[in-house]
Scaffold this active site. Sequence first.
Site, PDB file in Angstrom:
ATOM      1  N   ASP A 169       0.815  -1.219   0.000  1.00 11.26           N
ATOM      2  CA  ASP A 169       0.000   0.000   0.000  1.00 11.26           C
ATOM      3  C   ASP A 169       0.844   1.262   0.000  1.00 11.26           C
ATOM      4  OD1 ASP A 169       0.933  -0.488   2.559  1.00 11.26           O
ATOM      5  OD2 ASP A 169      -1.026  -0.936   3.411  1.00 11.26           O
TER       6      ASP A 169
ATOM      7  N   ASN B 239      -7.753  -2.734  14.255  1.00  5.07           N
ATOM      8  CA  ASN B 239      -9.140  -2.989  13.835  1.00  5.07           C
ATOM      9  C   ASN B 239      -9.240  -4.203  12.916  1.00  5.07           C
ATOM     10  OD1 ASN B 239      -7.991  -2.031  11.529  1.00  5.07           O
ATOM     11  ND2 ASN B 239      -9.356  -0.283  11.259  1.00  5.07           N
TER      12      ASN B 239
ATOM     13  N   HIS C 291      -7.386  -4.621  10.125  1.00  2.00           N
ATOM     14  CA  HIS C 291      -7.066  -4.386   8.713  1.00  2.00           C
ATOM     15  C   HIS C 291      -5.789  -5.122   8.314  1.00  2.00           C
ATOM     16  CE1 HIS C 291      -4.696  -0.343   9.468  1.00  2.00           C
ATOM     17  NE2 HIS C 291      -3.863  -1.368   9.452  1.00  2.00           N
TER      18      HIS C 291
ATOM     19  N   GLU D 253      -9.745  -1.878   5.271  1.00  2.00           N
ATOM     20  CA  GLU D 253     -10.359  -1.562   6.555  1.00  2.00           C
ATOM     21  C   GLU D 253     -11.654  -2.357   6.745  1.00  2.00           C
ATOM     22  OE1 GLU D 253      -8.618   0.097   8.496  1.00  2.00           O
ATOM     23  OE2 GLU D 253      -7.856   1.988   7.700  1.00  2.00           O
TER      24      GLU D 253
END
Length: 231
Positions: A65, A134, A136, A141
Amino acid sequence: ILKLPTAAEVNEVGADLITSLVQTKPNAVLGLATGSTPVGIYQELIRAYQRGLVSFKQVKAFNLDEYIGLPATHSQSYAYFMKEQLFNHIDIDPEQTNIPNGTAADPHEEGKRYDALLESVGNIDLQILGIGHNGHIGFNEPSPALVSGTHVVELAEQTREANARFFEDKSQVPTHALTMGVGSILKAKTILLVAKGADKANIVHRALTGPITTECPASLLQTHPHLIVLL
Ligand code: F6R
């Protein structure tokens, strides 16, 4: 799943897996991550290279990313991070290092270009992953639906808060990123998920033993036939 008592051992075992792969397959395709988790592994890889144990001359690298809006020269861009933390210290051919271009005029087209490039080299042999608090992976996400290929994402507030530590303040953290999708990640022949520290324990437990749901993207890793987890 390998639970090791110290981060140093995680780094050694992680680096050993990668060097063994590159020793047996010098033109291996590596999927790389940024963030704090893999830094120690990269340091061990640099050490192995300096000791003459491994050469990355023929390796191809694909990063997961990149922030949208940060040029490769920006100190918080992932392109910059990878050079500082790994590429500048080993013999990998810079032409063979790939990261989505965060300043592409059309980020959607950039996602397609990146997928075509990935496709052209065949599958990633080994994909390193960290995990967000979270759940990810990459910048995929939690959400009611996930995208398979490389695409634009809006970063979760929690992610921007977690990453604010690398910027002057949270307002400087980009709001969007380009990320490989879960489909591209799951195509990797082997996945090496790494998590360090007690603060990651809950999410790792949820990802590996909870229901498989797009609300915890890392839970999709349960479907992968060759997942190695280093904790
Ligand atoms: C980085 C990435 C992210 C991180 C995750 C954990 O390329 O894709 O998914 O792996 O945010 O970050 P750290 O390692 O900083 O806890």
